[in-house]
Each structure stands twice: as C-alpha cells, then as structure tokens.
Design an enzyme around this catalytic site. Structure first.
Site, PDB file in Angstrom:
ATOM      1  CB  SER A  22      17.058  81.666 107.095  1.00 52.08           C
ATOM      2  OG  SER A  22      18.191  82.155 107.912  1.00 52.08           O
ATOM      3  CB  SER A  24      20.443  84.143 109.625  1.00 51.89           C
ATOM      4  OG  SER A  24      20.711  82.901 110.233  1.00 51.89           O
ATOM      5  CB  SER A  69      22.861  77.430 105.519  1.00 50.37           C
ATOM      6  OG  SER A  69      22.115  76.315 106.386  1.00 50.37           O
ATOM      7  CE  LYS A  73      25.917  74.841 107.568  1.00 50.57           C
ATOM      8  NZ  LYS A  73      25.777  74.523 108.973  1.00 50.57           N
ATOM      9  N   GLY A 133      24.543  61.947 110.494  1.00 53.40           N
ATOM     10  CA  GLY A 133      24.761  62.706 109.471  1.00 53.40           C
ATOM     11  C   GLY A 133      26.240  63.267 109.624  1.00 53.40           C
ATOM     12  N   GLY A 135      27.509  65.692 107.269  1.00 50.02           N
ATOM     13  CA  GLY A 135      27.670  66.832 106.397  1.00 50.02           C
ATOM     14  C   GLY A 135      28.535  67.820 106.961  1.00 50.02           C
ATOM     15  CB  ALA A 137      25.688  71.124 110.388  1.00 49.42           C
ATOM     16  CE1 TYR A 233      15.707  78.618 111.434  1.00 48.86           C
ATOM     17  CE2 TYR A 233      17.720  77.210 111.316  1.00 48.86           C
ATOM     18  CZ  TYR A 233      17.124  78.560 110.825  1.00 48.86           C
ATOM     19  OH  TYR A 233      17.617  79.004 109.626  1.00 48.86           O
ATOM     20  N   GLY A 254      17.034  73.326 116.989  1.00 51.57           N
ATOM     21  CA  GLY A 254      18.383  73.830 116.601  1.00 51.57           C
ATOM     22  C   GLY A 254      18.055  75.500 116.799  1.00 51.57           C
TER      23      GLY A 254
END
Length: 286
Positions: A22, A24, A69, A73, A133, A135, A137, A233, A254
């Site tokens: 990640s 983040s 994530s 989620k 998808g 899910g 996201a 990403y 992403g």
C-alpha cells in the site's frame, strides 16, 4: 517521521490483506507532515478471523479512524455503529471515522475514481461504461458513476446474485440503465465493449498472487476508441493495461483513485484538505 511522534499523536491506519504494497501510509504521513498535523498512519495486514478483534482494538485504543481495503469492505459493516448514506446504499465501506467512540463507515472509492478520471480529462456523463467486478470498490464505483450521470452500465461479475443485486439497485435509485452479464460470457463482453466509452477493472485480477493475469483472453475485444482503467495501482501497469496499450487504448491505473479517495478520507479524519499537488510530487506522479 519519528520527529513527529509524541504522546498526543493520534493513530490512523488501514486494514486489509494483502496490504504491505500500500502507498496509503506514505501518502497520508507525508500530508500530515506537510500540514503539521499530529497523526500517524500505519498498515495492518490481518486475516478474516482477526477482523472483529482488530476493529474492537482500534476503537478501544481511540484510533481516530482507519481505511478498509480488500477483502473487508463489506465484511467490516457488522462491526461498525453507523454508515453514511452512500455507504449504506453501496453496502461497502473503505473509510471509518471514530466519532467519540462511535465508528462511522464511509465510502470514498467511487467519488475518488470519478475525480481521477476528471483529472485525466475524461467525462463519463452521458456515456456507456463497462465495469468488471461487484466487490466493495466495484459497487461503489458503479453506483457513483450512475449518480454522476453515466447513461448505461454493463456490469460483469462472477457471482450472478451479487451482480443482479447491484443492477437492480442502480435501476431503482438512478436514471442509469444497468445490465448484468456473467464474467465468463466472452461474447457479451465483446459486444458491450464495442460501444463503451470506458472499461474499468474493479477486481483484484492483476495484483498480488494474481499478478500477470487478465480477464481479457482475446485482446481483439479492445479497440482504440476505448479508455481502459484498472483500479489496481501495484503493479502500475497490469496485464490488462499492457493489453490495452497494445490495442491502442488510452489507459490509466488506480494511483489517481487512491489519491482522491484518500483525500476525501483525509478530510473526514482531520477536517483539512489534502495537499494534492504535493502528494503527487511525493509519489512521483507528475
């Protein structure tokens, strides 16, 4: 980083698996440092069996909040006290804010992707979009796209039950026409992509143990007029994006989405605007 840590520093983090890749922590900690905010952001790789205890632990320790994530989620919802209206509609959460002991779930994935598309100069209003998808996201992206004016959504998913649920939700609550197709229906994918403005991969196909894989088996379904976006990403260029480039498509990964969804989460936690241009420099995205 160490110079910022004090006895008053508040914890913010992200829980998922896998998560060591990640960006983040780098993004949020750089923003905290730039604005002189007393927070620290850490990544926690947890298993499904640890989810409930992890949420209880973060709440008990007074963490200001955390991101969520894949693959948690949706699973996270039962451990939260309240959901924002959009998160309730999506039944998915990627950001949790601790409001004086009450954990409130939000979803910023959809709006984050829309902002990243706008940043690249792509306008999806009135256009047909195909999304792979359903899910957390994927569902958030589909619902946000429908709310933001996409005229038609072709949604592909392995689970017919989940896919149809999302389609029914969109058709009931928005003016967008949504249709479900099974992910294994290659003919339907070819037909839907033929007149789509944008293709979005909202699955994990192409990352971690699935790196090097793509749901596209025949690249001829991709055409130069199509924009292809992969919300993954890491790696920056998935197998799908490689296929799309070779087919002459415009592509984006992403990274933009992770920045803008992060910026919304950042404001929910701190009340401050994330310094986007600075973060793009930090992440070497300019």
């Amino acid at each position: 980083m160490e110079a910022r840590i004090s006895g008053t520093t508040q914890l913010i983090g992200i829980i998922a698996t896998p998560i060591r890749h990640s960006i983040s922590p780098k993004m949020h900690n750089a923003a905290f440092s730039k604005l002189g905010l007393d927070y620290a952001y850490l990544a926690f790789d947890i298993e499904q069996s640890q989810l409930e205890d992890s949420v209880k632990g973060l709440k008990a320790m007074g963490a200001r909040g955390f991101n969520v994530s894949m693959p948690y989620k949706t699973a996270i919802i039962e451990y939260l006290d309240e959901l924002s209206p959009t998160a309730k509609l999506c039944q998915a959460v990627n950001t949790v804010v601790n409001e004086n002991g009450k954990l409130v779930g939000h979803i910023t994935d959809g709006s984050g992707l829309i902002r990243s598309l706008q940043d690249e100069g792509y306008d999806i209003r009135g256009k047909k979009v195909t999304v792979i998808g359903c899910g957390g996201a994927g569902k958030a992206i589909q619902i946000q796209a429908a709310l933001d004016g996409v005229s038609e959504l072709s949604i592909f998913n392995r689970s017919a039950e989940r896919g149809q649920q999302v389609v029914d939700l969109i058709n009931k609550h928005t003016n967008c026409k949504a249709t479900f197709y099974h992910l294994n229906d290659e003919l339907a994918l070819k037909e839907q992509l033929a007149d789509s403005y944008l293709l979005i991969n909202a699955t994990s196909i192409g990352m971690a143990e699935l790196e090097g894989l793509s749901f596209i088996s025949d690249s001829s379904v991709l055409h130069p007029g199509l924009i292809v976006c992969d919300i993954i990403y890491n790696p920056r260029k998935t197998k799908l994006l490689q296929q799309a480039e070779e087919a002459g498509c415009k592509v984006m990964n992403g990274v933009g989405m992770i920045i803008y969804q992060g910026a919304e989460a950042f404001k929910l936690w701190t009340g401050e605007e994330m310094p986007i241009d600075y973060i793009k420099d930090v992440l070497d995205l300019k």
